[in-house]
Write an enzyme that holds these catalytic residues in place. Structure first.
Site, mmCIF file in Angstrom:
data_model
loop_
_atom_site.group_PDB
_atom_site.id
_atom_site.type_symbol
_atom_site.label_atom_id
_atom_site.label_comp_id
_atom_site.label_asym_id
_atom_site.label_seq_id
_atom_site.Cartn_x
_atom_site.Cartn_y
_atom_site.Cartn_z
ATOM 1 N N ASN A 42 52.688 39.559 -10.715
ATOM 2 C CA ASN A 42 51.952 38.293 -10.533
ATOM 3 C C ASN A 42 52.914 37.145 -10.236
ATOM 4 O OD1 ASN A 42 49.644 39.695 -11.255
ATOM 5 N ND2 ASN A 42 49.642 38.964 -13.361
ATOM 6 N N GLU A 136 57.761 42.564 -20.342
ATOM 7 C CA GLU A 136 56.922 43.764 -20.251
ATOM 8 C C GLU A 136 57.734 44.981 -19.826
ATOM 9 O OE1 GLU A 136 53.516 42.764 -17.781
ATOM 10 O OE2 GLU A 136 52.506 41.869 -19.489
ATOM 11 N N ASN A 179 54.417 29.736 -23.567
ATOM 12 C CA ASN A 179 53.283 29.002 -24.111
ATOM 13 C C ASN A 179 53.562 28.671 -25.586
ATOM 14 O OD1 ASN A 179 52.571 31.238 -25.693
ATOM 15 N ND2 ASN A 179 51.141 32.027 -24.161
ATOM 16 N N THR A 211 53.840 25.450 -22.059
ATOM 17 C CA THR A 211 52.461 25.241 -21.617
ATOM 18 C C THR A 211 51.557 25.187 -22.853
ATOM 19 O OG1 THR A 211 52.169 27.615 -21.255
ATOM 20 C CG2 THR A 211 52.799 26.293 -19.340
ATOM 21 N N LEU A 212 50.574 24.291 -22.794
ATOM 22 C CA LEU A 212 49.763 23.973 -23.977
ATOM 23 C C LEU A 212 48.271 24.147 -23.708
ATOM 24 C CD1 LEU A 212 51.709 20.660 -24.784
ATOM 25 C CD2 LEU A 212 52.004 22.865 -25.934
ATOM 26 N N THR A 239 43.244 35.104 -16.557
ATOM 27 C CA THR A 239 44.348 36.043 -16.353
ATOM 28 C C THR A 239 45.269 35.539 -15.245
ATOM 29 O OG1 THR A 239 42.756 37.794 -16.851
ATOM 30 C CG2 THR A 239 44.898 38.497 -16.025
ATOM 31 N N GLY A 242 49.179 31.631 -16.354
ATOM 32 C CA GLY A 242 50.563 31.340 -16.737
ATOM 33 C C GLY A 242 51.549 31.846 -15.688
ATOM 34 N N ASP A 243 51.260 32.998 -15.112
ATOM 35 C CA ASP A 243 52.152 33.560 -14.078
ATOM 36 C C ASP A 243 52.148 32.674 -12.834
ATOM 37 O OD1 ASP A 243 52.538 35.712 -15.808
ATOM 38 O OD2 ASP A 243 50.861 36.829 -14.943
HETATM 39 O O1 RIB Z 1 49.717 37.698 -17.228
HETATM 40 C C1 RIB Z 1 48.647 38.507 -16.836
HETATM 41 C C2 RIB Z 1 49.061 39.954 -16.780
HETATM 42 O O2 RIB Z 1 49.365 40.402 -18.071
HETATM 43 C C3 RIB Z 1 47.999 40.888 -16.272
HETATM 44 O O3 RIB Z 1 48.011 41.025 -14.882
HETATM 45 C C4 RIB Z 1 48.288 42.175 -17.024
HETATM 46 O O4 RIB Z 1 48.749 43.220 -16.214
HETATM 47 C C5 RIB Z 1 49.307 41.802 -18.081
HETATM 48 O O5 RIB Z 1 50.554 42.233 -17.752
#
Ligand code: RIB
Length: 294
Positions: A42, A136, A179, A211-212, A239, A242-243
């Site tokens: 992302n 991750e 965050n 971020t808040l 979803t 944040g990315d």
């Molecule tokens: O930040 C969102 C992401 O977190 C999702 O796309 C999911 O795959 C997790 O990794």
């Protein structure tokens, strides 16, 4: 300046639900959609759509080869994505009627990084290039050390926070983007000003973005502090908000814009992402932001 994002690539299984399931409850979802995701992927797509040249590094299984195509369609370089014998990482995501989510991760190939491959990837970058990391994948402590030895600018989004972050030498990090929950877990403080103060006392040469949620975001380094509000929208799916923020903030900073401008564009981009379904598919292109601002 090249940007290397060493991070996760996931298949997101997104279930639309009336509410996030409670302990012991069984619930039928209204819809299942599968989207490309993973914080690494992302953020690479956000960087690329914002206008940056970006190299994604990481690992997927044979079952995730469509993610290579997703990268290519978004002008994200795939030379450093390895095919692992493990299955591709995935996320089970519930999205409720207010657009709030709840995520379970299966790391799969994301936790199949090895030192030889990391060395090979970093060898292809130089001092002054940027490396973006999330939490991750395995071996982020080793990646930070290698990138630091190389003289790269290190960006860390410590998300999701877990004990692996404690193994990292955070004094080597140039930019933290996190965050308030991650901030609290790193510092033990819950007040945003206290989080920033702790971070800058412990890591005085770093730049911190906190971020808040609905309260916006705040940036601080040793000589500057500024705040940014949100662009209110009806949330469809939070979803990857944040990315998106991370990718846009970094792009605007690294092209030499002010931190204020970078926060503003990051905030606008993430508000658009929140108003759309899915992770990387929800990330806007820079032109969309510029059109809104005209
Ligand atoms: O930040 C969102 C992401 O977190 C999702 O796309 C999911 O795959 C997790 O990794």
């Amino acid at each position: 300046m090249k940007v290397l994002n060493f991070g996760s690539l996931n298949l997101d299984y997104v279930y639309s639900v009336p509410h996030i399931v409670k302990p012991g409850e069984t619930m039928t979802s209204n819809k299942l959609e599968v989207f490309p995701g993973g914080k690494g992927l992302n953020q690479s797509i956000a960087l690329a759509r914002a206008g940056m040249d970006v190299y994604q590094a990481g690992a997927i299984g044979e079952d995730g080869k469509d993610l290579l195509q997703v990268c290519k369609e978004n002008n994200v370089n795939t030379d450093f994505i390895r095919i692992s014998p493990l299955r591709t990482g995935n996320a089970i995501i519930q999205v409720d009627e207010e657009g709030q989510n709840s995520i379970i991760l299966f790391p799969g190939a994301n936790r199949d990084q090895n030192k030889e491959f990391i060395d090979h990837v970093i060898d292809n970058f130089s001092a002054g290039d940027v490396i973006v990391l999330q939490n991750e994948i395995n071996l982020i402590d080793y990646i930070i050390d290698r990138a630091y030895s190389k003289g790269m600018i290190i960006v860390l989004n410590p998300s999701p926070y877990d004990d692996k972050i404690k193994n990292c030498d955070l004094s080597k990090v140039d930019y933290f983007l996190m965050n308030e929950i991650e901030g609290e877990m790193i510092t033990g403080e819950s007040d945003p000003d206290e989080i920033l103060s702790y971070m800058l006392t412990k890591y005085p040469n770093s730049k911190v973005v906190l971020t808040l949620g609905k309260m916006g975001s705040v940036y601080a380094d040793k000589s500057k502090k500024c705040k940014q509000g949100i662009y209110p929208v009806k949330a469809v799916d939070t979803t990857a908000a944040g990315d998106t923020f991370t990718g846009y903030f970094l792009r605007y900073v690294f092209i030499g814009e002010s931190v204020e401008k970078a926060l503003d564009m990051a905030s606008l981009a993430s508000s658009i992402a929140v108003s759309r379904k899915g992770a990387s598919v929800s990330i806007p292109y820079n032109d969309e932001l510029l059109n809104i601002q005209m």
